[in-house]
Scaffold this motif. Structure first.
Motif, PDB file in Angstrom:
ATOM      1  N   ASN A  20      40.763  53.659  34.686  1.00  0.00           N
ATOM      2  CA  ASN A  20      42.035  53.243  35.270  1.00  0.00           C
ATOM      3  C   ASN A  20      43.215  54.139  34.900  1.00  0.00           C
ATOM      4  N   LYS A  21      43.002  55.131  34.050  1.00  0.00           N
ATOM      5  CA  LYS A  21      44.038  56.120  33.735  1.00  0.00           C
ATOM      6  C   LYS A  21      43.740  57.474  34.384  1.00  0.00           C
ATOM      7  N   LEU A  22      42.611  57.548  35.088  1.00  0.00           N
ATOM      8  CA  LEU A  22      42.132  58.792  35.694  1.00  0.00           C
ATOM      9  C   LEU A  22      42.089  59.932  34.675  1.00  0.00           C
ATOM     10  N   SER A  23      41.567  59.611  33.486  1.00  0.00           N
ATOM     11  CA  SER A  23      41.534  60.592  32.391  1.00  0.00           C
ATOM     12  C   SER A  23      40.253  61.420  32.372  1.00  0.00           C
ATOM     13  N   TRP A  24      39.237  60.997  33.076  1.00  0.00           N
ATOM     14  CA  TRP A  24      37.931  61.653  33.115  1.00  0.00           C
ATOM     15  C   TRP A  24      37.128  61.479  31.825  1.00  0.00           C
ATOM     16  N   LYS A  25      37.663  60.815  30.810  1.00  0.00           N
ATOM     17  CA  LYS A  25      36.950  60.673  29.529  1.00  0.00           C
ATOM     18  C   LYS A  25      35.588  60.008  29.673  1.00  0.00           C
ATOM     19  N   PRO A  26      35.459  58.877  30.386  1.00  0.00           N
ATOM     20  CA  PRO A  26      34.122  58.274  30.513  1.00  0.00           C
ATOM     21  C   PRO A  26      33.121  59.198  31.218  1.00  0.00           C
ATOM     22  N   HIS A  27      33.575  59.906  32.249  1.00  0.00           N
ATOM     23  CA  HIS A  27      32.663  60.778  32.984  1.00  0.00           C
ATOM     24  C   HIS A  27      32.249  61.977  32.126  1.00  0.00           C
ATOM     25  N   VAL A  28      33.208  62.578  31.426  1.00  0.00           N
ATOM     26  CA  VAL A  28      32.899  63.713  30.551  1.00  0.00           C
ATOM     27  C   VAL A  28      31.919  63.275  29.465  1.00  0.00           C
ATOM     28  N   GLN A  29      32.122  62.073  28.899  1.00  0.00           N
ATOM     29  CA  GLN A  29      31.214  61.572  27.864  1.00  0.00           C
ATOM     30  C   GLN A  29      29.816  61.365  28.430  1.00  0.00           C
ATOM     31  N   LYS A  30      29.721  60.845  29.650  1.00  0.00           N
ATOM     32  CA  LYS A  30      28.419  60.644  30.290  1.00  0.00           C
ATOM     33  C   LYS A  30      27.712  61.981  30.504  1.00  0.00           C
ATOM     34  N   VAL A  31      28.433  62.981  31.019  1.00  0.00           N
ATOM     35  CA  VAL A  31      27.848  64.305  31.262  1.00  0.00           C
ATOM     36  C   VAL A  31      27.430  64.940  29.947  1.00  0.00           C
ATOM     37  N   LYS A  32      28.257  64.811  28.890  1.00  0.00           N
ATOM     38  CA  LYS A  32      27.899  65.353  27.571  1.00  0.00           C
ATOM     39  C   LYS A  32      26.592  64.744  27.067  1.00  0.00           C
ATOM     40  N   THR A  33      26.455  63.428  27.229  1.00  0.00           N
ATOM     41  CA  THR A  33      25.234  62.740  26.787  1.00  0.00           C
ATOM     42  C   THR A  33      24.024  63.240  27.567  1.00  0.00           C
ATOM     43  N   GLN A  34      24.182  63.382  28.886  1.00  0.00           N
ATOM     44  CA  GLN A  34      23.074  63.865  29.722  1.00  0.00           C
ATOM     45  C   GLN A  34      22.688  65.297  29.355  1.00  0.00           C
ATOM     46  N   LEU A  35      23.689  66.155  29.130  1.00  0.00           N
ATOM     47  CA  LEU A  35      23.418  67.544  28.747  1.00  0.00           C
ATOM     48  C   LEU A  35      22.763  67.617  27.373  1.00  0.00           C
TER      49      LEU A  35
ATOM     50  N   ARG B  93      20.831  65.343  26.001  1.00  0.00           N
ATOM     51  CA  ARG B  93      19.421  64.944  26.172  1.00  0.00           C
ATOM     52  C   ARG B  93      18.604  66.077  26.771  1.00  0.00           C
ATOM     53  N   ALA B  94      19.165  66.721  27.807  1.00  0.00           N
ATOM     54  CA  ALA B  94      18.431  67.804  28.472  1.00  0.00           C
ATOM     55  C   ALA B  94      18.210  68.967  27.505  1.00  0.00           C
ATOM     56  N   CYS B  95      19.205  69.299  26.688  1.00  0.00           N
ATOM     57  CA  CYS B  95      19.045  70.391  25.699  1.00  0.00           C
ATOM     58  C   CYS B  95      18.010  69.999  24.656  1.00  0.00           C
ATOM     59  N   GLY B  96      18.008  68.731  24.272  1.00  0.00           N
ATOM     60  CA  GLY B  96      16.991  68.253  23.301  1.00  0.00           C
ATOM     61  C   GLY B  96      15.587  68.369  23.860  1.00  0.00           C
ATOM     62  N   ILE B  97      15.431  68.032  25.121  1.00  0.00           N
ATOM     63  CA  ILE B  97      14.110  68.133  25.760  1.00  0.00           C
ATOM     64  C   ILE B  97      13.681  69.582  25.857  1.00  0.00           C
ATOM     65  N   LEU B  98      14.618  70.468  26.216  1.00  0.00           N
ATOM     66  CA  LEU B  98      14.286  71.877  26.356  1.00  0.00           C
ATOM     67  C   LEU B  98      13.933  72.537  25.016  1.00  0.00           C
ATOM     68  N   SER B  99      14.615  72.095  23.937  1.00  0.00           N
ATOM     69  CA  SER B  99      14.324  72.723  22.656  1.00  0.00           C
ATOM     70  C   SER B  99      13.038  72.173  22.087  1.00  0.00           C
TER      71      SER B  99
END
Length: 154
Positions: free
Chosen positions: A131-146, A148-154
């Motif tokens: 509701n503040k259009l801060s992008w914080k929740p989306h950035v946190q979601k993408v960070k978590t996904q990345l 996980r993906a880096c963990g799988i790759l390593s």
């Protein structure tokens, strides 16, 4: 004629007068055809995506917005009923975006005496908006996904 079976319990058979089986090939197309003119049912700016409907409204006057947002959903609900559709009040919510110092807790939305749940963030076409259009929740979601993906790759 249809019935519902859960475990050993089976309901009585009922005649279905309208609708299509959920998940059928043609159901998505028929839903879109069925709800396509809902955009003309109210003064909300309406966005349709599959069976999702998003209603948007803005006004520089907080009180006018509050009043209008509580009148317009009734026109949508009436349109749905007239078209033999129903609004799931439990899945309906709203998010107030404001840069002004209004108390968002004072903003209430009701449709036919059902209180609509306010949300601080929502997922819209895969993007988390807050509701503040801060992008914080989306950035946190993408960070978590990345991460996980880096963990799988390593």
């Amino acid at each position: 004629m249809e019935c519902t079976k859960i475990g050993a319990f089976k309901s009585s058979y009922k005649r279905i007068s309208c609708g299509v089986p959920q998940g059928s090939v043609i159901s998505s197309l028929l839903v879109l055809i069925d709800i396509n003119d809902i955009t003309k049912a109210s003064s909300f700016h309406t966005t349709l995506f599959a069976d999702d409907i998003n209603l948007h409204m803005s006004n520089s006057c907080f009180n006018v917005l509050q009043t209008t947002v509580n009148l317009e959903p009734c026109t949508i609900d009436n349109w749905l009923r007239a078209n033999k559709l129903s609004l799931n009040y439990n899945k309906t919510n709203f998010m107030l975006l404001t840069s002004r110092k209004h108390n968002p807790a004072s903003f209430k939305v009701t449709i036919n005496n059902h209180n609509i749940t306010p949300e601080d963030n929502t997922k819209y076409l895969g993007v988390l908006l807050d509701n503040k259009l801060s992008w914080k929740p989306h950035v946190q979601k993408v960070k978590t996904q990345l991460s996980r993906a880096c963990g799988i790759l390593s």
